[in-house]
Design a protein around this motif. Structure first.
Motif, PDB file in Angstrom:
ATOM      1  N   GLY A  62      13.718  48.559  68.947  1.00 35.65           N
ATOM      2  CA  GLY A  62      15.201  49.151  68.385  1.00 35.65           C
ATOM      3  C   GLY A  62      16.070  49.567  69.204  1.00 35.65           C
ATOM      4  N   GLU A  63      16.792  50.514  68.845  1.00 32.75           N
ATOM      5  CA  GLU A  63      17.762  51.159  69.791  1.00 32.75           C
ATOM      6  C   GLU A  63      17.808  52.799  69.982  1.00 32.75           C
ATOM      7  OE1 GLU A  63      21.687  49.569  68.779  1.00 32.75           O
ATOM      8  OE2 GLU A  63      21.038  48.194  67.187  1.00 32.75           O
ATOM      9  N   ALA A  64      18.155  52.987  70.942  1.00 32.53           N
ATOM     10  CA  ALA A  64      18.428  54.581  71.414  1.00 32.53           C
ATOM     11  C   ALA A  64      19.794  54.851  71.649  1.00 32.53           C
ATOM     12  CB  ALA A  64      17.189  54.869  72.362  1.00 32.53           C
ATOM     13  N   ARG A  65      19.750  56.501  71.321  1.00 29.66           N
ATOM     14  CA  ARG A  65      21.035  56.979  71.842  1.00 29.66           C
ATOM     15  C   ARG A  65      20.764  58.118  72.400  1.00 29.66           C
ATOM     16  NH1 ARG A  65      22.372  52.507  70.665  1.00 29.66           N
ATOM     17  NH2 ARG A  65      24.053  52.124  69.344  1.00 29.66           N
ATOM     18  N   VAL A  66      21.497  58.841  73.476  1.00 27.81           N
ATOM     19  CA  VAL A  66      21.429  60.044  74.112  1.00 27.81           C
ATOM     20  C   VAL A  66      22.725  60.868  73.882  1.00 27.81           C
ATOM     21  CG1 VAL A  66      21.189  61.253  76.191  1.00 27.81           C
ATOM     22  CG2 VAL A  66      19.443  59.471  75.787  1.00 27.81           C
ATOM     23  N   GLY A  67      22.907  62.191  73.511  1.00 20.91           N
ATOM     24  CA  GLY A  67      24.062  62.815  73.422  1.00 20.91           C
ATOM     25  C   GLY A  67      24.036  64.055  73.919  1.00 20.91           C
ATOM     26  N   ALA A  68      24.946  64.468  74.820  1.00 24.01           N
ATOM     27  CA  ALA A  68      25.017  65.860  75.407  1.00 24.01           C
ATOM     28  C   ALA A  68      25.859  66.593  74.607  1.00 24.01           C
ATOM     29  CB  ALA A  68      25.865  65.704  76.847  1.00 24.01           C
ATOM     30  N   ALA A  69      25.089  68.143  74.188  1.00 29.51           N
ATOM     31  CA  ALA A  69      26.068  68.761  73.233  1.00 29.51           C
ATOM     32  C   ALA A  69      26.391  69.768  73.832  1.00 29.51           C
ATOM     33  CB  ALA A  69      24.927  69.070  72.174  1.00 29.51           C
ATOM     34  N   PHE A  70      27.884  69.878  73.491  1.00 28.00           N
ATOM     35  CA  PHE A  70      28.811  71.021  74.199  1.00 28.00           C
ATOM     36  C   PHE A  70      28.808  72.168  73.144  1.00 28.00           C
ATOM     37  CE2 PHE A  70      29.043  67.354  76.840  1.00 28.00           C
ATOM     38  CZ  PHE A  70      28.841  67.572  78.189  1.00 28.00           C
ATOM     39  N   ILE A  71      29.177  73.217  73.589  1.00 29.42           N
ATOM     40  CA  ILE A  71      29.870  74.493  72.957  1.00 29.42           C
ATOM     41  C   ILE A  71      31.310  74.535  73.164  1.00 29.42           C
ATOM     42  CG2 ILE A  71      29.501  76.914  72.290  1.00 29.42           C
ATOM     43  CD1 ILE A  71      26.816  76.492  73.609  1.00 29.42           C
ATOM     44  N   SER A  72      32.081  74.640  72.309  1.00 30.70           N
ATOM     45  CA  SER A  72      33.525  74.774  72.130  1.00 30.70           C
ATOM     46  C   SER A  72      33.872  76.415  72.561  1.00 30.70           C
ATOM     47  CB  SER A  72      34.333  74.640  71.074  1.00 30.70           C
ATOM     48  OG  SER A  72      34.011  75.676  69.978  1.00 30.70           O
ATOM     49  N   GLU A  73      34.836  76.859  73.318  1.00 25.27           N
ATOM     50  CA  GLU A  73      35.125  78.106  73.726  1.00 25.27           C
ATOM     51  C   GLU A  73      35.450  78.767  72.551  1.00 25.27           C
ATOM     52  OE1 GLU A  73      35.044  79.585  76.690  1.00 25.27           O
ATOM     53  OE2 GLU A  73      34.099  77.901  77.521  1.00 25.27           O
ATOM     54  N   GLU A  74      36.000  78.365  71.506  1.00 25.60           N
ATOM     55  CA  GLU A  74      36.402  79.182  70.169  1.00 25.60           C
ATOM     56  C   GLU A  74      35.195  79.629  69.698  1.00 25.60           C
ATOM     57  OE1 GLU A  74      38.604  78.684  66.019  1.00 25.60           O
ATOM     58  OE2 GLU A  74      38.834  77.284  67.508  1.00 25.60           O
ATOM     59  N   ASP A  75      34.012  78.723  69.538  1.00 26.91           N
ATOM     60  CA  ASP A  75      32.863  78.937  69.177  1.00 26.91           C
ATOM     61  C   ASP A  75      32.025  80.009  69.986  1.00 26.91           C
ATOM     62  OD1 ASP A  75      33.110  77.332  66.976  1.00 26.91           O
ATOM     63  OD2 ASP A  75      31.899  75.695  67.622  1.00 26.91           O
ATOM     64  N   ARG A  76      32.095  79.866  71.131  1.00 27.66           N
ATOM     65  CA  ARG A  76      31.513  80.839  72.287  1.00 27.66           C
ATOM     66  C   ARG A  76      32.045  82.260  71.712  1.00 27.66           C
ATOM     67  NH1 ARG A  76      28.687  80.226  76.609  1.00 27.66           N
ATOM     68  NH2 ARG A  76      29.324  78.051  77.008  1.00 27.66           N
ATOM     69  N   ARG A  77      33.243  82.262  71.760  1.00 21.54           N
ATOM     70  CA  ARG A  77      34.042  83.706  71.642  1.00 21.54           C
ATOM     71  C   ARG A  77      33.534  84.142  70.227  1.00 21.54           C
ATOM     72  NH1 ARG A  77      38.325  81.190  74.276  1.00 21.54           N
ATOM     73  NH2 ARG A  77      39.262  80.666  72.162  1.00 21.54           N
ATOM     74  N   THR A  78      33.734  83.410  69.217  1.00 26.42           N
ATOM     75  CA  THR A  78      33.320  83.744  67.861  1.00 26.42           C
ATOM     76  C   THR A  78      31.750  84.531  67.641  1.00 26.42           C
ATOM     77  OG1 THR A  78      34.756  82.302  67.149  1.00 26.42           O
ATOM     78  CG2 THR A  78      33.429  83.275  65.362  1.00 26.42           C
ATOM     79  N   TRP A  79      31.049  83.751  68.428  1.00 31.28           N
ATOM     80  CA  TRP A  79      29.458  83.967  68.420  1.00 31.28           C
ATOM     81  C   TRP A  79      29.126  85.221  69.297  1.00 31.28           C
ATOM     82  CZ3 TRP A  79      25.414  84.693  71.764  1.00 31.28           C
ATOM     83  CH2 TRP A  79      24.302  84.686  71.517  1.00 31.28           C
ATOM     84  N   GLU A  80      30.027  85.433  70.374  1.00 33.27           N
ATOM     85  CA  GLU A  80      29.647  86.517  71.263  1.00 33.27           C
ATOM     86  C   GLU A  80      30.275  87.808  70.556  1.00 33.27           C
ATOM     87  OE1 GLU A  80      31.431  85.253  74.855  1.00 33.27           O
ATOM     88  OE2 GLU A  80      29.609  84.383  75.665  1.00 33.27           O
ATOM     89  N   ALA A  81      31.498  87.596  69.753  1.00 34.10           N
ATOM     90  CA  ALA A  81      32.078  88.858  69.425  1.00 34.10           C
ATOM     91  C   ALA A  81      31.372  89.454  67.971  1.00 34.10           C
ATOM     92  CB  ALA A  81      33.564  88.364  68.854  1.00 34.10           C
ATOM     93  N   ALA A  82      30.399  88.243  67.247  1.00 34.78           N
ATOM     94  CA  ALA A  82      29.800  88.850  66.343  1.00 34.78           C
ATOM     95  C   ALA A  82      28.575  89.543  66.650  1.00 34.78           C
ATOM     96  CB  ALA A  82      29.216  87.509  65.457  1.00 34.78           C
TER      97      ALA A  82
END
Length: 554
Positions: A62-82
């Protein structure tokens, strides 16, 4: 022993015998060069590599894929503020759960007797990694890992093969003359948000393994289905509680929906029978031939564009003729005529007009002539002096011009108009039907000047009315106090009995005053708001007529 020694020495002696004498060299004396110590070379790190074992029942194909997942700065700030504010229930518990894959890269898999090994595959440094793999029968692998390493091997361990959730569709009762059929499908999402989120996690797998199915779920596109193909496999699907299917005929008519209950890891079989799904028949198609003209003329609207029922552009000939094929015979079809903006002057017709075509029973062809309503124009004459008077008395958003039409009972009612076009000596107001009209020129909600009236007939192109601004009414102001002291900055809102006129607003000055201007209306509704005071609401026309001052005590 002596023989052994001579054998050992013989090759060197022989080699020395054949070495020619070196030529005579004149050596030059040079200054000694100090030795420089070489800087130590630091080995560059090889970076991160990802590895995972795909466990299956046979060698991986078959086929395979690999993905590197990153966190946007806006999401990081929102999460930390919450988290700082104690919003534990909002958003994911872990910051890494906000990481998203922007790009899926192909990855090589080495087949083994029971699956395969992905990697080691080079990956960038990221807080999270996702891996997907799939085979043609819908079997897939899906997993992720959170990593804090910058070098070495990121090992996902072993991912076990997952059987697809899906539907196998079979067509029954189709006849060749009915043409091809297709299927439209829709997810039935679990009402529990956590269960729905879990089912949606594998959507990236669906996007890669079955792009046609993914497009059908995402955009509502159709999946072709014919009796010759035997059956249609819709897999993998998100493991929702169920999925809805509609069978669509070549004419565009749909039968259904048919709801299929899903079980995770199972492929359900459903038979779509044409006759029960289309009790009134699959429907036919109609070819429509028509012509677009301007009302009262033998020419099409200049710069017109004709759009079909699905928003598609249809060819419109210079004389206004058009042809629309494949229209459904069992329901009405709606067409839209759009006009191009005129290069100069007034528009000839409304910017957009719709027509509806309803075919006759049993008809396969039809002809129509549609006429776009032509604009009549009500010209409002107002000389420069009058316009200057109106402008000087107005506050934004005024002055405002309002169109009225007299109904059968003789009442003047507000009437909509597409265009109020300003011109040198007043305005031109577009009309699309005959009647008796007038305009109201308002400097404020309570200073409204009425034009003369005019009757516009079927054959009339233009009609004219005039407006005069007189000195009627009384100047009036609002004075706001609290315990005898003026209130600065109070918001005063005045409305009109004509609902189409916007309210006028202003704030009191240091003396607590706001000047309304000239009041001509029989009714004047005021509202006053100020910080630290309850709002005041009242009728003020009597006070204006009596003294020219409305005293508001908060």
């Amino acid at each position: 022993m002596a023989g052994l020694v001579s054998w050992w020495m013989w090759p060197s002696a022989l080699e020395a015998a054949f070495v020619p004498a070196p030529p005579e060299v004149v050596a030059e004396i040079a200054e000694p060069v100090p030795a420089v110590a070489e800087a130590p070379v630091r080995a560059e790190p090889e970076g991160l590599k990802l590895r995972v074992v795909l466990e299956g029942e046979h060698p991986f194909r078959g086929e395979a894929r690999v993905g590197a997942a990153f966190i946007s700065e806006e999401d990081r700030r929102t999460w930390e503020a919450a988290k700082r504010e104690g919003g534990g229930g909002a958003g994911p518990e872990r910051l890494e759960d906000l990481a998203n894959v922007a790009e899926w890269r192909p990855a090589a898999v080495t087949p083994t007797a029971s699956g395969g090994v992905l990697g080691p595959e080079p990956v960038p440094v990221a807080p999270r990694y996702r891996v997907m793999a799939w085979e043609s029968d819908g079997t897939f692998w899906w997993g992720d890992v959170v990593s804090e390493s910058a070098t070495g091997i990121v090992d996902l361990g072993v991912l076990r093969a997952r059987r697809p959730t899906g539907v196998r569709v079979r067509l029954a009762g189709a006849r060749p003359e009915q043409g091809p059929f297709s299927v439209r499908l829709e997810r039935v999402v679990d009402p529990d948000p956590r269960a729905a989120e879990r089912a949606s996690e594998i959507l990236p797998v669906v996007e890669h393994a079955a792009p046609v199915v993914a497009a059908a779920l995402r955009d509502g596109t159709l999946v072709p289905l014919t009796s010759d193909a035997g059956e249609l496999s819709l897999l993998p699907l998100p493991p929702d509680p169920s999925v809805r299917l509609w069978l669509r005929s070549a004419s565009g008519r749909e039968g259904g929906p048919v709801e299929v209950r899903l079980r995770e890891g199972r492929v359900e079989t459903v038979v779509l029978d044409v006759d029960p799904l289309f009790p009134g028949g699959v429907g036919g198609t109609v070819t429509l031939r028509g012509r677009i003209l301007v009302e009262g003329a033998t020419r099409p609207p200049p710069g017109a564009q004709l759009l079909g029922p699905e928003g598609e552009a249809l060819r419109l000939e210079p004389d206004g003729h058009f042809t629309a094929q494949g229209l459904p015979s069992w329901r009405a079809s709606r067409f839209t005529v759009r006009m191009g903006a005129p290069v100069s002057g007034r528009p000839v017709a409304p910017a957009q007009h719709e027509f509806e075509f309803t075919p006759e029973a049993g008809a396969s062809e039809a002809e129509v002539t549609w006429r776009v309503p032509a604009y009549r124009w009500l010209v409002v004459r107002m000389d420069g002096f009058t316009r200057a008077q109106l402008q000087s008395r107005a506050r934004r958003p005024y002055p405002v011009v309002l169109l009225q039409r007299r109904d059968g009972a003789g009442q003047w009612l507000t009437h909509s108009a597409d265009i109020f076009q300003e011109q040198e000596d007043g305005w031109a107001v577009s009309l699309v039907q005959p009647g008796t009209y007038r305009v109201l020129a308002a400097a404020s909600p309570y200073e409204v000047h009425t034009s003369t009236s005019v009757t516009v007939g079927e054959g009339d192109a233009d009609a004219t009315v005039s407006v005069r601004v007189d000195e009627g009414g009384v100047p009036c102001e609002v004075r706001v106090t609290s315990s005898g002291a003026p209130v600065y900055g109070a918001l005063v809102t005045s409305g009109s009995t004509l609902g189409s006129l916007p309210p006028a607003r202003g704030r009191t000055d240091a003396e607590g005053r706001w000047r309304l201007g000239r009041v001509r209306a029989d009714s004047l509704h005021l509202e006053v708001e100020a910080d630290g005071h309850p709002p005041w609401v009242g009728e003020a026309s009597a006070a204006c007529n009596a003294s020219g001052v409305v005293d508001v005590r908060l």
